[in-house]
Write a protein that holds these residues in place. Structure first.
Motif, PDB file in Angstrom:
ATOM      1  N   PHE A   1       0.794  11.611  -9.660  1.00 13.31           N
ATOM      2  CA  PHE A   1      -0.121  12.737  -9.882  1.00 13.31           C
ATOM      3  C   PHE A   1       0.582  14.060  -9.645  1.00 13.31           C
TER       4      PHE A   1
ATOM      5  N   LEU B   1       1.153   6.543  -6.538  1.00 14.47           N
ATOM      6  CA  LEU B   1       0.055   7.295  -7.174  1.00 14.47           C
ATOM      7  C   LEU B   1       0.198   8.780  -6.896  1.00 14.47           C
ATOM      8  N   GLY B   2       0.414   9.098  -5.601  1.00  8.95           N
ATOM      9  CA  GLY B   2       0.550  10.504  -5.208  1.00  8.95           C
ATOM     10  C   GLY B   2       1.692  11.158  -5.946  1.00  8.95           C
TER      11      GLY B   2
ATOM     12  N   ILE C   1      -1.615  35.293 -16.524  1.00  4.90           N
ATOM     13  CA  ILE C   1      -2.641  36.168 -15.946  1.00  4.90           C
ATOM     14  C   ILE C   1      -2.043  37.564 -15.914  1.00  4.90           C
TER      15      ILE C   1
ATOM     16  N   ILE D   1       2.683  14.782 -12.630  1.00  2.83           N
ATOM     17  CA  ILE D   1       1.838  15.163 -13.774  1.00  2.83           C
ATOM     18  C   ILE D   1       1.327  16.593 -13.609  1.00  2.83           C
ATOM     19  N   LEU D   2       0.859  16.903 -12.380  1.00  5.50           N
ATOM     20  CA  LEU D   2       0.315  18.251 -12.154  1.00  5.50           C
ATOM     21  C   LEU D   2       1.401  19.303 -12.266  1.00  5.50           C
TER      22      LEU D   2
ATOM     23  N   LEU E   1      -7.631  10.860  -3.922  1.00  6.29           N
ATOM     24  CA  LEU E   1      -6.386  11.335  -4.534  1.00  6.29           C
ATOM     25  C   LEU E   1      -6.547  11.479  -6.039  1.00  6.29           C
TER      26      LEU E   1
ATOM     27  N   ALA F   1       2.054  19.716 -15.849  1.00  2.97           N
ATOM     28  CA  ALA F   1       0.898  20.366 -16.474  1.00  2.97           C
ATOM     29  C   ALA F   1       0.862  21.851 -16.160  1.00  2.97           C
ATOM     30  N   SER F   2       1.243  22.192 -14.918  1.00  4.58           N
ATOM     31  CA  SER F   2       1.177  23.614 -14.560  1.00  4.58           C
ATOM     32  C   SER F   2       2.189  24.416 -15.372  1.00  4.58           C
TER      33      SER F   2
ATOM     34  N   MET G   1      -6.674  22.776 -15.601  1.00  3.97           N
ATOM     35  CA  MET G   1      -5.538  23.397 -16.294  1.00  3.97           C
ATOM     36  C   MET G   1      -5.664  23.267 -17.804  1.00  3.97           C
TER      37      MET G   1
ATOM     38  N   PRO H   1       0.824  -1.231   0.000  1.00  2.17           N
ATOM     39  CA  PRO H   1       0.000   0.000   0.000  1.00  2.17           C
ATOM     40  C   PRO H   1       0.843   1.260   0.000  1.00  2.17           C
TER      41      PRO H   1
ATOM     42  N   ILE I   1       2.120   1.720  -3.516  1.00  4.18           N
ATOM     43  CA  ILE I   1       1.077   2.024  -4.510  1.00  4.18           C
ATOM     44  C   ILE I   1       0.461   3.400  -4.277  1.00  4.18           C
ATOM     45  N   ILE I   2       0.052   3.674  -3.042  1.00  5.28           N
ATOM     46  CA  ILE I   2      -0.558   4.984  -2.775  1.00  5.28           C
ATOM     47  C   ILE I   2       0.483   6.097  -2.916  1.00  5.28           C
TER      48      ILE I   2
ATOM     49  N   VAL J   1       3.264  23.286 -18.585  1.00  6.76           N
ATOM     50  CA  VAL J   1       2.848  23.162 -19.989  1.00  6.76           C
ATOM     51  C   VAL J   1       1.608  24.008 -20.266  1.00  6.76           C
ATOM     52  N   PHE J   2       0.643  23.936 -19.331  1.00 13.37           N
ATOM     53  CA  PHE J   2      -0.618  24.639 -19.553  1.00 13.37           C
ATOM     54  C   PHE J   2      -0.666  25.970 -18.821  1.00 13.37           C
ATOM     55  N   HIS J   3       0.503  26.559 -18.617  1.00 19.49           N
ATOM     56  CA  HIS J   3       0.520  27.812 -17.869  1.00 19.49           C
ATOM     57  C   HIS J   3      -0.179  28.911 -18.662  1.00 19.49           C
ATOM     58  N   VAL J   4      -1.080  29.615 -17.991  1.00 19.28           N
ATOM     59  CA  VAL J   4      -1.777  30.714 -18.640  1.00 19.28           C
ATOM     60  C   VAL J   4      -1.309  32.018 -18.007  1.00 19.28           C
TER      61      VAL J   4
END
Lengths: 341, 202
Positions: free
Chosen positions: A30, A26-27, A45, A33-34, B82, A37-38, B93, A19, A22-23, A40-43
């Motif tokens: 993610f 996963l964390g 403002i 990835i986030l 999660l 993504a923040s 995003m 566990p 795996i957990i 790559v997909f930065h906008v």
């Protein structure tokens, strides 16, 4: 024996380890990835929005007509809203926003709240009955037209004090509300809170106020007023006003502040002392410096009380008994030949 | 009954009989919070449908291929939370970057859904619900469809509530009942009305 212990250890490692891996995995996954993504997909403002939010007072009072300070900042940047709408921010906020937006700062004259009533205190109110209920003005005025005799006057339960976000309204030892000219931001909250509509926003450079809101005829207003300073609608102030800035409507004098020149003549003339003049006794008289005057007659033309006289190209003189100290001539003189003494 | 019939039963169950808001009492927070205006209720509903469908798919895969093989079924709640939180953030995003128009109408509701119990609820219910044969549990397609229909059910109820509340604004409600009290009474009456669907024989 040794073998079983080792086996137990391995199975325990599995029970705990699987566990966690795996957990945790996963964390981690993610999270990565986030994070990617923040980027790559930065906008982008608009940084000006955040700067303006920092420049605004953050009271979220809504005086600008938009939902909160963030909404106003967004409207300035994206919807081309006026930059001078923030009353609590005052001139400092406007100039900061002007710098951020590269716009000309067109400041509004700062306003302050004025209570148009002199009663409402413990000693200065005539009571009709003893009100025992929820201690708010809103509730009190609903019962038999309010507990005070004057149905236009202050009932003194301090709704305006409670609603003021800036602690600008205090209650003095006589139970009267005093507005702190420095703290008041003219956000208008008290104007809305007063159930008798006694409060009004007046430009801070105006010093003469009608301190009564009674629309009763003089004969009714006079005995009802607890402070003995009611407006009886006699109209003397309107007659005395050199610039016709006062009108009598429904037995009540109203000053048109776009015309008022702060001369204070109305306050002196008022038989019931219902008009307050902050500068009473402190006004100076105009004096023409004889060496500088070229006799252009501009001052004589601009004087509302014709206190200045003199021929063209001759030295002008001020009649001290007529001069009201409005200082209009000082600003108009092209040679700066008039001073206030 | 063919597979289409089964899907129909699933849709009716998710939308009316076992409605998420009114009979499972999940997702009550947006139901009362975002139901003041019809268009924002619609935006929220669309966002919920989107997230529920996506979350059903991802959590099904995670459970089937990551948790169950290692006997970690007891960790499903924490791993689902999660997953859903990360998923919603990621989707937000992507939408913000690629479709500003969609972000404006949908984006503001996405963070609200991150911790919405209805989304977690649909993911967990998918693991326990039986198909009509009473033996097998939902497969991947079933889970996705159930997520979608549950979202539709949420949207239907949210919009019905918003429509009624918009009209309530103009009606003469006693002062003490204005706002939240009348909304709660309204929610109760709607729940009673949906209780009537329990009698459906499908």
């Amino acid at each position: 024996m040794v073998n079983t212990i080792i086996l137990m250890d391995i199975s325990m490692l599995q029970t705990i380890g699987a566990p966690v891996v795996i957990i945790g995995g996963l964390g981690l996954l993610f999270g990565i990835i986030l994070a990617i993504a923040s980027k790559v997909f930065h906008v982008q403002i608009d940084p000006r929005v955040e700067q303006i939010i920092a420049a605004l007072p953050g009271a979220n009072c809504g005086a600008c007509g938009l939902p909160g300070c963030a909404g106003y900042a967004d409207a300035i940047v994206h919807a081309d809203a006026d930059i001078n709408k923030c009353a609590p921010g005052g001139t400092t906020a406007v100039t900061t926003i002007a710098q951020i937006m590269g716009k000309e700062a067109s400041t509004q004259t700062r306003k302050i709240a004025v209570i148009h009533c002199t009663s409402g205190g413990k000693q200065s109110t005539n009571w009709k009955y003893a009100y025992q209920g929820i201690e708010t003005c809103k509730s009190a005025v609903n019962i038999a037209d309010g507990p005070n005799s004057c149905s236009y006057g202050c009932v003194g339960y301090n709704d305006c004090v409670a609603v003021c976000l800036f602690d600008a309204i205090t209650v003095d030892e006589y139970g009267m509300r005093c507005i702190d000219l420095e703290k008041c931001t003219a956000c208008g909250a008290c104007v809305k809170a007063c159930p008798r509509a006694l409060i009004d926003l007046v430009a801070v450079d105006k010093v003469v106020y009608i301190k009564c809101s009674s629309k009763d005829k003089g004969a009714i207003a006079k005995p009802n007023c607890g402070s003995a300073h009611p407006c009886i609608g006699c109209g003397i102030c309107a007659k005395k006003c050199p610039v016709d800035a006062i009108m009598i409507e429904n037995n009540l004098a109203i000053i048109d502040y776009s015309k008022c020149i702060n001369c204070g003549r109305c306050a002196t003339a008022c038989p019931t002392k219902a008009i307050q003049d902050l500068l009473v006794g402190m006004r100076k008289k105009a004096h023409i410096i004889s060496e500088a005057c070229i006799g252009c007659t501009i001052c004589a033309k601009v004087c509302p009380v014709t206190a200045i006289s003199g021929e063209l190209k001759q030295l002008h003189t001020v009649n001290d008994s007529l001069c009201v100290g409005c200082e209009l001539c000082v600003g108009k003189c092209p040679k700066h030949a008039i001073e206030m003494i | 009954m063919g597979y289409l019939g089964e899907i129909f039963v699933m849709a009716m169950t998710a939308i009316f009989i076992q409605n998420f808001v009114l009979s499972r009492f999940l997702g009550l927070c947006p139901y009362l919070g975002v139901s003041k205006k019809l268009d924002s209720a619609f935006g929220m509903g669309m966002a919920v449908i989107f997230v529920m469908t996506l979350a059903s798919a991802i959590t099904f895969l995670i459970r089937k291929y990551l948790l169950l093989p290692y006997g970690l079924g007891y960790l499903q709640t924490i791993s689902f939370i999660l997953t859903i939180a990360a998923l919603v953030q990621f989707v937000e995003m992507v939408i913000q970057k690629n479709s500003p128009a969609l972000y404006k109408s949908l984006g503001v509701y996405l963070p609200l859904i991150t911790t919405n119990c209805a989304v977690l609820g649909v993911a967990i219910l998918n693991t326990s619900q039986m198909r009509s044969d009473g033996i097998t549990t939902y497969n991947f397609l079933d889970s996705v469809l159930n997520g979608f229909f549950s979202g539709v059910g949420f949207t239907v109820v949210l919009m019905a509530m918003a429509g009624i509340r918009e009209r309530l604004e103009y009606s003469d409600v006693p002062k003490a009942m204005k706002g939240m009290p009348i909304a709660l009474i309204l929610a109760g009456i709607m729940a009673l009305a949906f209780y009537g669907f329990m009698g459906f024989k499908l």
